[in-house]
Design a protein around this motif. Sequence first.
Motif, PDB file in Angstrom:
ATOM      1  N   MET A 165      68.837 -22.540 -68.277  1.00 38.72           N
ATOM      2  CA  MET A 165      67.475 -22.606 -67.515  1.00 38.72           C
ATOM      3  C   MET A 165      66.427 -21.893 -68.133  1.00 38.72           C
ATOM      4  O   MET A 165      65.346 -21.863 -67.543  1.00 38.72           O
ATOM      5  N   LYS A 166      66.576 -20.842 -68.859  1.00 40.52           N
ATOM      6  CA  LYS A 166      65.653 -19.897 -69.350  1.00 40.52           C
ATOM      7  C   LYS A 166      64.411 -20.721 -70.123  1.00 40.52           C
ATOM      8  O   LYS A 166      64.846 -21.430 -70.797  1.00 40.52           O
ATOM      9  N   GLY A 167      63.476 -20.580 -69.635  1.00 38.46           N
ATOM     10  CA  GLY A 167      62.119 -21.450 -70.247  1.00 38.46           C
ATOM     11  C   GLY A 167      61.963 -22.829 -69.719  1.00 38.46           C
ATOM     12  O   GLY A 167      61.100 -23.493 -70.247  1.00 38.46           O
ATOM     13  N   VAL A 168      63.042 -23.309 -69.264  1.00 39.72           N
ATOM     14  CA  VAL A 168      62.911 -24.651 -68.592  1.00 39.72           C
ATOM     15  C   VAL A 168      61.944 -24.670 -67.535  1.00 39.72           C
ATOM     16  O   VAL A 168      62.495 -24.235 -66.267  1.00 39.72           O
ATOM     17  N   THR A 169      60.607 -25.379 -67.347  1.00 33.31           N
ATOM     18  CA  THR A 169      60.011 -25.474 -66.168  1.00 33.31           C
ATOM     19  C   THR A 169      59.775 -26.742 -65.898  1.00 33.31           C
ATOM     20  O   THR A 169      59.954 -27.484 -64.652  1.00 33.31           O
TER      21      THR A 169
END
Lengths: 279, 212
Positions: free
Chosen positions: A160-164
């Motif tokens: 989920m890192k960087g997923v907006t």
Amino acid sequence: MRKELDRRWIFLTVGLVVLAFLKIPFAVKYAPNEKTRGVYNAVESLEPGSIVYLSIDYGPSSQAELLPMHEALVYHVLKRNLKIIAGSVWETGPPMTDKAFKSVAARLQEEGISKKYGVDYVNLGYKSGNDVAIAKIGTSIPEAYPRDYLNKPLQEYAIMKGVTNFDQIGLLCNISAGAPGARQWLQQVQTRYNVRMIAGVTAVMAPDLYSFFQSKQVEGFLGGLVGAAEYEYLLQRPGFGMAGMNVQSITHYLILLFILIGNILYLRERARKKREQEA
Amino acid sequence: MIKVKIPIFITIIVGIFMIAKFFLNVLWIKAVADELEQWGMIVLAMAIVLGVANILRVNLKTALKKGKDWQYKLVVVISMMGMILVGLWDLAMRGHVSAGSEFQYLFDVIYTPLSATMFALLAFYVASAAFRAFRARNVGAALLLVSGALVMIGRVPLSAAISGYLPKIADWIMAVPNAAGQRGLIIGAAMGVIATGLRIIFGIERPYLRGE
């Protein structure tokens, strides 16, 4: 002549034919159509490490039809070193997601490929709100789903890192058995954010998607168990889809036979009545 | 009067912001619309709670009074309350209701087979209905029957082994006449939704006020 056959004979015939042809193999020929190839090519076109957003919008009632394509798709995506963020706007969806992830991870493990929860795939769980929820997921995935199905904050997961939002998603895939489903994802997310999209739907929903396939809003879709079987054939990975094709083929022909018999009886009855009126 | 005016005012404001967000790329409009979306999800989640309360009220009342089909209603209440309590227990003890939880276990061993069984019965009913109702009573019915039969046999792999033309015919029916009809339906329905949506947003139609 009896006008109506006791329906229990029909039920018995269908039951016996299904049971018999589960065990009697015969040759069938797979000719994957452009819709199935579209799904396959869309997954193949992604760069390794890309993220696929998978919305699992069905429940156990449709698992015979949709779980085979669900597992085949998860297998294809993970085998290609892509990542999966899976959510659901059906309350029965998250357990189906769990089931598919577990069976595919085990199968990949047998092939010597290890996939980890939170790194390669994640199950975000259920989000209530139908169309509104889909619109919200389109706006911001972490805002719509602050926690995953295990009730842990999404920030804990590497995937989920960087997923907006859908700017970071390479492909949107919806597997659905009704509404909210493929059409709502098309309306609320695909059109609005110009996301590449594929779908997998039950056979009765497939006619709905032809227009969207022709307009290229959907790059490909799998319709019913036959769609799953064609996809498994393309992957060279036989599963429940291909295993069910013998029974489904024979049952379709059996229903056709019932229709023919019903019409012959009807036309005979009509001719008899006409003769009686003329006499 | 205020009971009518306030809901209409809220509807107009919410409707305008949601439409504006779709067509305009203005930051503050987007921020307000995003917030409204969040509120919408909260309201819809609360609607589930209301639904549960309503199911409980209606079924429990009949079950206690031993009204019509009270046994089934009792099963509904016990099943629903059972799942809710098990889910709450899991949330308290494990912090989730996913894999390994009792809630998931009940879902797997009770709901899944029951649900799949109900759906599997469809094959038997389709066969019976096809025999009894799918008849060429007139030209229109005959056309429907022939196209339905062609699609039905053209979509299974056994037909491809019999003749390469059968899948092609089925695909043509789906891609041309079916898609043309579907497009008409989709466009017609969309026009209706736009018209109804505008009428609701501007307070001309008020289904949420029971037409007041």
